[in-house]
Design a protein around this motif. Structure first.
Motif, PDB file in Angstrom:
ATOM      1  N   ALA A   1      -8.470  24.529 -67.143  1.00  0.00           N
ATOM      2  CA  ALA A   1      -9.829  24.384 -67.655  1.00  0.00           C
ATOM      3  C   ALA A   1     -10.176  25.550 -68.573  1.00  0.00           C
ATOM      4  O   ALA A   1     -10.883  25.381 -69.563  1.00  0.00           O
ATOM      5  CB  ALA A   1     -10.822  24.295 -66.517  1.00  0.00           C
TER       6      ALA A   1
ATOM      7  N   MET B   1      -8.457  26.861 -70.661  1.00  0.00           N
ATOM      8  CA  MET B   1      -8.025  26.595 -72.034  1.00  0.00           C
ATOM      9  C   MET B   1      -9.209  26.124 -72.860  1.00  0.00           C
ATOM     10  O   MET B   1      -9.176  26.202 -74.082  1.00  0.00           O
ATOM     11  CB  MET B   1      -6.949  25.505 -72.045  1.00  0.00           C
ATOM     12  CG  MET B   1      -5.638  25.937 -71.480  1.00  0.00           C
ATOM     13  SD  MET B   1      -4.319  24.757 -71.864  1.00  0.00           S
ATOM     14  CE  MET B   1      -4.692  23.401 -70.757  1.00  0.00           C
ATOM     15  N   GLY B   2     -10.206  25.594 -72.171  1.00  0.00           N
ATOM     16  CA  GLY B   2     -11.359  25.071 -72.882  1.00  0.00           C
ATOM     17  C   GLY B   2     -12.498  26.061 -73.030  1.00  0.00           C
ATOM     18  O   GLY B   2     -13.599  25.685 -73.402  1.00  0.00           O
ATOM     19  N   LEU B   3     -12.258  27.314 -72.700  1.00  0.00           N
ATOM     20  CA  LEU B   3     -13.285  28.338 -72.905  1.00  0.00           C
ATOM     21  C   LEU B   3     -13.794  28.265 -74.337  1.00  0.00           C
ATOM     22  O   LEU B   3     -13.028  28.451 -75.271  1.00  0.00           O
ATOM     23  CB  LEU B   3     -12.680  29.733 -72.706  1.00  0.00           C
ATOM     24  CG  LEU B   3     -12.671  30.335 -71.326  1.00  0.00           C
ATOM     25  CD1 LEU B   3     -12.086  31.738 -71.398  1.00  0.00           C
ATOM     26  CD2 LEU B   3     -14.070  30.391 -70.761  1.00  0.00           C
ATOM     27  N   PRO B   4     -15.086  28.012 -74.516  1.00  0.00           N
ATOM     28  CA  PRO B   4     -15.566  27.967 -75.889  1.00  0.00           C
ATOM     29  C   PRO B   4     -15.543  29.376 -76.484  1.00  0.00           C
ATOM     30  O   PRO B   4     -16.051  30.314 -75.867  1.00  0.00           O
ATOM     31  CB  PRO B   4     -17.009  27.487 -75.752  1.00  0.00           C
ATOM     32  CG  PRO B   4     -17.207  27.181 -74.312  1.00  0.00           C
ATOM     33  CD  PRO B   4     -16.127  27.809 -73.529  1.00  0.00           C
ATOM     34  N   PRO B   5     -14.946  29.514 -77.650  1.00  0.00           N
ATOM     35  CA  PRO B   5     -14.837  30.835 -78.272  1.00  0.00           C
ATOM     36  C   PRO B   5     -16.175  31.542 -78.371  1.00  0.00           C
ATOM     37  O   PRO B   5     -16.246  32.758 -78.171  1.00  0.00           O
ATOM     38  CB  PRO B   5     -14.290  30.512 -79.656  1.00  0.00           C
ATOM     39  CG  PRO B   5     -13.554  29.249 -79.490  1.00  0.00           C
ATOM     40  CD  PRO B   5     -14.257  28.479 -78.430  1.00  0.00           C
ATOM     41  N   VAL B   6     -17.235  30.780 -78.668  1.00  0.00           N
ATOM     42  CA  VAL B   6     -18.523  31.441 -78.816  1.00  0.00           C
ATOM     43  C   VAL B   6     -18.932  32.123 -77.510  1.00  0.00           C
ATOM     44  O   VAL B   6     -19.459  33.238 -77.514  1.00  0.00           O
ATOM     45  CB  VAL B   6     -19.608  30.424 -79.227  1.00  0.00           C
ATOM     46  CG1 VAL B   6     -20.893  31.141 -79.509  1.00  0.00           C
ATOM     47  CG2 VAL B   6     -19.160  29.642 -80.436  1.00  0.00           C
ATOM     48  N   VAL B   7     -18.666  31.449 -76.404  1.00  0.00           N
ATOM     49  CA  VAL B   7     -19.025  32.029 -75.107  1.00  0.00           C
ATOM     50  C   VAL B   7     -18.204  33.285 -74.850  1.00  0.00           C
ATOM     51  O   VAL B   7     -18.723  34.305 -74.398  1.00  0.00           O
ATOM     52  CB  VAL B   7     -18.825  31.002 -73.984  1.00  0.00           C
ATOM     53  CG1 VAL B   7     -19.040  31.643 -72.637  1.00  0.00           C
ATOM     54  CG2 VAL B   7     -19.771  29.831 -74.180  1.00  0.00           C
TER      55      VAL B   7
ATOM     56  N   LEU C   1     -19.592  36.012 -76.926  1.00  0.00           N
ATOM     57  CA  LEU C   1     -20.816  36.541 -76.334  1.00  0.00           C
ATOM     58  C   LEU C   1     -20.512  37.468 -75.171  1.00  0.00           C
ATOM     59  O   LEU C   1     -21.070  38.560 -75.046  1.00  0.00           O
ATOM     60  CB  LEU C   1     -21.659  35.394 -75.797  1.00  0.00           C
ATOM     61  CG  LEU C   1     -22.711  34.866 -76.730  1.00  0.00           C
ATOM     62  CD1 LEU C   1     -23.464  33.756 -76.042  1.00  0.00           C
ATOM     63  CD2 LEU C   1     -23.664  35.996 -77.082  1.00  0.00           C
ATOM     64  N   PHE C   2     -19.616  36.996 -74.334  1.00  0.00           N
ATOM     65  CA  PHE C   2     -19.270  37.752 -73.145  1.00  0.00           C
ATOM     66  C   PHE C   2     -18.705  39.121 -73.525  1.00  0.00           C
ATOM     67  O   PHE C   2     -19.147  40.161 -73.032  1.00  0.00           O
ATOM     68  CB  PHE C   2     -18.255  36.950 -72.331  1.00  0.00           C
ATOM     69  CG  PHE C   2     -17.746  37.669 -71.134  1.00  0.00           C
ATOM     70  CD1 PHE C   2     -18.522  37.768 -69.985  1.00  0.00           C
ATOM     71  CD2 PHE C   2     -16.500  38.269 -71.141  1.00  0.00           C
ATOM     72  CE1 PHE C   2     -18.055  38.442 -68.878  1.00  0.00           C
ATOM     73  CE2 PHE C   2     -16.026  38.948 -70.043  1.00  0.00           C
ATOM     74  CZ  PHE C   2     -16.816  39.028 -68.910  1.00  0.00           C
TER      75      PHE C   2
ATOM     76  N   LEU D   1      -4.286  29.626 -72.258  1.00  0.00           N
ATOM     77  CA  LEU D   1      -3.463  28.644 -72.963  1.00  0.00           C
ATOM     78  C   LEU D   1      -1.990  28.970 -72.761  1.00  0.00           C
ATOM     79  O   LEU D   1      -1.183  28.116 -72.381  1.00  0.00           O
ATOM     80  CB  LEU D   1      -3.822  28.669 -74.452  1.00  0.00           C
ATOM     81  CG  LEU D   1      -3.101  27.671 -75.351  1.00  0.00           C
ATOM     82  CD1 LEU D   1      -3.560  26.262 -75.043  1.00  0.00           C
ATOM     83  CD2 LEU D   1      -3.337  27.982 -76.825  1.00  0.00           C
TER      84      LEU D   1
ATOM     85  N   ARG E   1      -3.855  29.122 -82.015  1.00  0.00           N
ATOM     86  CA  ARG E   1      -5.253  29.142 -81.618  1.00  0.00           C
ATOM     87  C   ARG E   1      -5.931  30.424 -82.091  1.00  0.00           C
ATOM     88  O   ARG E   1      -7.075  30.415 -82.536  1.00  0.00           O
ATOM     89  CB  ARG E   1      -5.343  29.028 -80.095  1.00  0.00           C
ATOM     90  CG  ARG E   1      -6.723  29.179 -79.547  1.00  0.00           C
ATOM     91  CD  ARG E   1      -7.213  27.911 -78.909  1.00  0.00           C
ATOM     92  NE  ARG E   1      -8.637  27.916 -78.718  1.00  0.00           N
ATOM     93  CZ  ARG E   1      -9.254  27.440 -77.652  1.00  0.00           C
ATOM     94  NH1 ARG E   1      -8.558  26.884 -76.687  1.00  0.00           N
ATOM     95  NH2 ARG E   1     -10.550  27.460 -77.556  1.00  0.00           N
TER      96      ARG E   1
ATOM     97  N   GLU F   1      -9.012  30.998 -85.068  1.00  0.00           N
ATOM     98  CA  GLU F   1     -10.255  31.118 -84.315  1.00  0.00           C
ATOM     99  C   GLU F   1     -11.301  31.890 -85.125  1.00  0.00           C
ATOM    100  O   GLU F   1     -10.997  32.856 -85.812  1.00  0.00           O
ATOM    101  CB  GLU F   1      -9.897  31.773 -82.987  1.00  0.00           C
ATOM    102  CG  GLU F   1     -10.774  32.813 -82.392  1.00  0.00           C
ATOM    103  CD  GLU F   1     -12.200  32.403 -82.263  1.00  0.00           C
ATOM    104  OE1 GLU F   1     -13.044  33.291 -82.311  1.00  0.00           O
ATOM    105  OE2 GLU F   1     -12.498  31.201 -82.147  1.00  0.00           O
ATOM    106  N   VAL F   2     -12.545  31.460 -85.045  1.00  0.00           N
ATOM    107  CA  VAL F   2     -13.567  32.158 -85.814  1.00  0.00           C
ATOM    108  C   VAL F   2     -14.812  32.503 -84.981  1.00  0.00           C
ATOM    109  O   VAL F   2     -15.407  33.563 -85.148  1.00  0.00           O
ATOM    110  CB  VAL F   2     -13.958  31.335 -87.068  1.00  0.00           C
ATOM    111  CG1 VAL F   2     -14.565  30.008 -86.667  1.00  0.00           C
ATOM    112  CG2 VAL F   2     -14.922  32.108 -87.937  1.00  0.00           C
TER     113      VAL F   2
ATOM    114  N   ILE G   1     -18.626  36.995 -83.703  1.00  0.00           N
ATOM    115  CA  ILE G   1     -19.640  37.670 -82.900  1.00  0.00           C
ATOM    116  C   ILE G   1     -19.242  39.100 -82.573  1.00  0.00           C
ATOM    117  O   ILE G   1     -20.044  40.019 -82.707  1.00  0.00           O
ATOM    118  CB  ILE G   1     -19.899  36.878 -81.595  1.00  0.00           C
ATOM    119  CG1 ILE G   1     -20.485  35.507 -81.942  1.00  0.00           C
ATOM    120  CG2 ILE G   1     -20.825  37.642 -80.668  1.00  0.00           C
ATOM    121  CD1 ILE G   1     -20.695  34.631 -80.738  1.00  0.00           C
TER     122      ILE G   1
END
Ligand code: ATP
Ligand code: ATP
Ligand code: MG
Ligand code: MG
Lengths: 238, 241, 234, 234, 238
Positions: free
Chosen positions: C68, C70-76, C79-80, C114, C166, C170-171, C176
């Motif tokens: 799951a 693998m599905g970490l949203p890059p934006v999150v 932010l973290f 991933l 990936r 990635e952007v 951020i």
């Protein structure tokens, strides 16, 4: 039956892998009847020779030719590998697979497969996953899967290596029956007794070459080459 | 704020700053909301934004030392060249919006609480309309200026933008400037140094130097003289303290 | 479409004339991504192998969570990492925000799951093959992991290349935590995003082609170095 | 950090009170991603298998390019799809821009190479095992592909889950072709980007947790449905 | 030498997989000396019994205990699998692997491995990738890899199934030598001749149970059970 795919003719056939010659050049003819036993020390090229005939090993030189075009010959052969290949399916589905490939409906293929499994002593194991079978059971499965196609020629690479005495006898009976029904058999084995019982003629491999070919009785009584003589006696072949 | 960079003005000012006072300004381009957050956290030394109310709240909470107006530009209304709502004939921004609403012509809003978005909302309010009641012709894109312009261009919709972003925008498609010039559309930029009492690591001296420069002669000349396609974008209006 | 051709020509002209700005951007992209892939592999590969050879109570759940992630949203993730590294965050004192290091940290977080997931899958088959032998030889955990990773190295390349892919493309997170600061944290993807925002699609696409060319080159390089396709079994 | 806790609580409160806006966003996220994964699998899995069983001249290069395509930057894909679907583009007449369909198209382009690469790797090992048998049985290409895909189905799940992960967390392309339009093309990731832009970091993180929870749930579900971990060999 | 790990005691030991009992309950003791041959029809549980002893098969009931704590016993055994497991490395690295695990420097391990390879007739194959070996060569490799550890007890699961006559004789010599040097051997085989030549005592498996155990001469001359008698004659065991 249509035109037979036999005889199979090898004419200077060579198997080469990355520059290294494994087997050949081999001149040999596999006639329309009989049971040919391929013998020879470990690493002498028995497996490679069988694969070459069956078309699994690329012919790097010379010719390997059936009496019919290659495309026609392909579907009318079976091969039992030295180490049995189990598909990750149930036993019954493994045996039924060749039938399903030929378009037999799944139900019918399964029930035919069940019959063959029973003939090879796998009647209890139908629903077991094939990869979990014991060594001998795997060999039986591979044999059933090869015979269910009712091939015109059957290649066997040490099919009884892991079998118990009774199974060997039973399978020899099945093979002799198949031979009587017109199936040509080419078989590699190290079991001298089995060779004597079954062979009509013998191909003796040595150092990647066909060292001697002879009708079985002649070969076992009076091999012409010193190496074959030594091999039959279990002596050191040098 | 994004328009500062999208306009290309930053590319003119930054090298000059480096030349004059030897300062390497590191520009982080984000929306006004995010910029204020960065300032609160002390991750930047100063911010340049355009949203008066939010700025004042920021100051009141003690995050910044003071607010210094630097320059302004103006917002414009953009729409498809066929102008289905006929807003080019409007005389105020408010009537223009009323025409769009009446025609239910597609309109794309920033929808991201940015300075531009807040301005747009205040204009709707002035027009006596509430976007919450609008039908599907009103699209909240929830994105930055560039992305919103891209959406508008793709949908042939009306959109409000700052002049700088628009002039620099390369994907105009069928869009044209439809309305501009109403003084309510002026857009004030302000510079706010981050309060060193909250974030002691802030480089106050350098920030002061930068502020002096930004409100000085050279900046005035460069800002007023910055043109795209012959149009002036920004008007310098910093006052001497 | 002519626009695109023009943009591509422009972008490649920049490359071939060795435009220093573009080279700097490309260089930073590579530096950040390669570092992140190496670090993530150092964590992800042994982790994947470890999950294969150990049976424990919540193994299945752990693997599902790893998948799951693998599905970490890059934006999150961005932010973290931002909140961790921000001056008011726990690691603020290091002043890492808006530096390439911060970008590397974000990418490592994104691609480690991933790499671990794919290598887990790859190594499972190999473990099925080796299981009896390695148990019989009374190997330690660590010896098992190293044997599996070593003998599976060519297949594990896919895991690493997936991670590379990936990361290089990635952007969201990079933007951020890096801030897309010119001459400091601007990489290819953030440049593309910037040009897109300006509506300069042609140039953005051109940069995209540069990026893909880069990725293809690196993949070909890795493949020929590892000679993955030469031998059929290994 | 308290901010975050608060944001998470807010986000989950929205979920548990079945806030219609949030549910709409979550629903669209799932619909778009699941559709994209299914389509990409229909293309990627057979493609991966096809590349395994066929030897042709530029096979190695093809695979390297496929691996490289895993690194397609989402923004570039988004741009490309935007230009294809825009009114002035070749497929403009269908009016697909800023619809969920456009988002699905973009995601399919992004994850197909990933799914194909990973399944290629997975199937290679199985093919090494089955090669002799399937050749000997004189199977057609298509029969080989189906046998490999069927018998490798549990391992291929990882490929699909990797695709799902990448798609559900993706924002760059979605933003460009979907436009993040409220009540129409707004999904979880674009909402997160929006909240981040507004400076609502806490709420953005909260939505991030919702997304991850979603991903974990789906992974657990898939794993238990396929019982991947029950049998050690298959 | 330290305290011997033998005898090995099986006390009501059961191997169960997903609710199905494969083998057991088995009561058996493997004493300090001798060469035990495990015989029985295909699928009777020979492999499972060996795996149970070696610790590869989980003990689902009863006990399997060495004379020393389990942890100590683990490192002092070797096992040759029915289908040899080849690591994806060169032949020499495969054989050297157990030494390297024990901390022997790589160079030294390689040269020792080369010696052992030569003893097993693999001298020419050192640099070949192990998965490409012929069936018999794989078995030889597995034997060399097992013996290089100089284990106190050696489990062999049909190690000569694919070997030629000469290789079988040579390996039997090596095994007898090892036995003379104090290595305890437990071996499953279907080769009656081999069993007669090597066995000091026999365990006869039948239907997952130990059906009969006896010293070798007694077993071959006068098996007590009808099943064993039938098996020895290659008859149908029912
Ligand atoms: N792909 C390969 N690459 C290199 N050498 C190979 C390859 N395949 C087989 N060989 C070598 O070719 C020789 C002949 O192998 P083959 O399997 O035909 O022997 P065989 O007669 O069947 O032996 P056995 O009785 O042990 O099964 C062996 O020495 C083997 O190591
Ligand atoms: N994991 C498993 N799951 C289910 N059944 C199994 C499993 N492993 C083995 N079996 C079954 O247990 C029985 C005993 O297997 P085992 O391998 O011990 O037989 P064996 O005596 O070694 O036979 P062979 O002489 O054929 O090697 C066989 O019928 C086999 O199918
Ligand atoms: Mg052979
Ligand atoms: Mg066995």
């Amino acid at each position: 039956m249509t035109h037979s795919i036999l005889p199979l003719t090898l004419d200077g056939a060579i198997a080469r892998v990355r520059g290294k010659t494994l087997v050949g050049p081999v001149d040999l003819q596999i006639g329309e009847t009989g049971l040919t036993i391929v013998m020879g020390p470990n690493g002498s090229g028995k497996t490679t020779l069988l694969r070459l005939m069956h078309g699994l090993q690329r012919v790097s030189g010379g010719r390997v030719e059936w009496a019919v075009p290659d495309g026609m010959a392909r579907g009318r052969q079976s091969y039992v590998f030295q180490s049995p290949i189990m598909m990750r399916r149930k036993v019954v589905d493994n045996i039924a697979y060749p039938l399903i490939l030929h378009g037999v409906p799944r139900r019918q293929a399964r029930s035919t497969a069940a019959e063959w499994a029973a003939r090879f002593g796998l009647g209890d194991a139908l629903d077991r996953p094939a990869p979990y079978l014991s060594g001998g059971e795997k060999q039986k499965l591979a044999l059933a899967r090869a015979l269910i196609r009712q091939p015109e020629i059957l290649f066997l690479d040490e099919p009884c290596a892991n079998l118990d005495g009774r199974a060997i006898r039973e399978i020899e009976t099945i093979l002799q029956q198949a031979q009587a029904d017109g199936t040509r058999i080419v078989m590699a084995t190290h079991d001298m007794g089995q060779a004597r019982r079954l062979a009509t003629d013998v191909v003796f491999m040595y150092g990647g070459k066909v060292h001697e070919t002879a009708p079985a009785p002649d070969f076992f009584k009076q091999p012409t080459t010193a190496e074959a003589r030594a091999f039959i006696n279990g002596d050191i072949v040098e | 704020t994004t328009s500062f960079q999208n306009s290309g003005l930053s590319d003119v000012l930054l090298p000059q700053i480096k030349k004059d006072i030897g300062l390497d300004v590191q520009l982080i381009v984000v929306g006004t909301g995010q910029a204020l957050k960065l300032g609160e956290a002390g991750d930047v030394d100063a911010i340049l934004v355009h949203s008066r109310k939010a700025e004042e709240a920021f100051l009141k909470a003690g995050f910044g030392t003071h607010r210094r107006e630097i320059m302004y530009n103006d917002f414009i209304l953009i729409g498809p060249s066929s102008d289905p709502a006929q807003i080019s004939e409007a005389d105020t921004a408010v009537t223009a919006l009323q025409k769009i609403a009446a025609a239910k012509a597609p309109f794309v809003s920033r929808g991201d609480d940015s300075g531009t978005h807040k301005k747009e909302l205040s204009l709707w309010q002035a027009a006596g309309l509430d976007p919450a009641t609008f039908g599907s012709w009103y699209r909240a894109a929830g994105a930055g200026m560039g992305a919103t312009l891209n959406v508008a261009s793709g949908m042939d919709a009306y959109v409000m933008a700052d002049r700088a972003s628009w002039l620099n925008f390369g994907n105009k498609g069928d869009l044209k400037l439809m309305f501009a010039g109403d003084p309510v559309l002026f857009n004030q930029y302000a510079f706010i140094p981050v309060n060193p009492q909250r974030h002691p690591h802030v480089k106050t001296a350098l920030v002061a130097q930068l502020e002096d420069w930004l409100t000085g002669e050279t900046a005035a000349r460069l800002i007023n003289g910055y043109k795209i396609n012959g149009e002036t974008l920004f008007t310098f209006n910093a006052t001497k303290p | 479409m002519n626009d695109i051709a023009q943009g591509t020509i422009d972008a490649f002209r920049l490359i071939f004339t060795l435009d220093p700005d573009l080279l700097e951007v490309v260089g930073l992209s590579l530096r950040v991504t390669v570092t992140a892939v190496l670090i993530a592999s150092l964590i992800g590969l042994p982790l994947g192998a470890w999950l294969v050879i150990n049976r424990f109570r919540f193994r299945r759940q752990t693997i599902a969570v790893l998948n799951a992630l693998m599905g970490l949203p890059p934006v999150v993730v961005g932010l973290f990492v931002y909140m961790m590294l921000s001056r008011s965050g726990p690691f603020g004192v290091f002043g890492l925000l808006f530096t390439p290091t911060a970008m590397i940290i974000a990418q490592v977080i994104i691609i480690t799951p991933l790499i671990a997931s794919i290598s887990h899958q790859t190594i499972r088959d190999l473990w099925a093959e080796y299981h009896d032998l390695l148990i019989s030889l009374n190997t330690s955990r660590w010896q098992r992991i190293t044997a599996l990773l070593w003998d599976g190295r060519r297949a594990l390349l896919t895991a690493m290349l997936a991670g590379f892919g990936r990361a290089i493309g990635e952007v969201g997170a990079i933007m951020i935590v890096g801030g897309n600061i010119d001459h400091s944290t601007r990489v290819l993807t953030t440049s593309i995003a910037l040009e897109t925002g300006k509506g300069n699609f042609a140039f953005a696409m051109g940069l995209g082609f540069v990026l893909i060319t880069l990725a293809v080159t690196i993949n070909l390089l890795m493949h020929s170095l590892s000679r993955t396709e030469r031998a059929s079994v290994w």
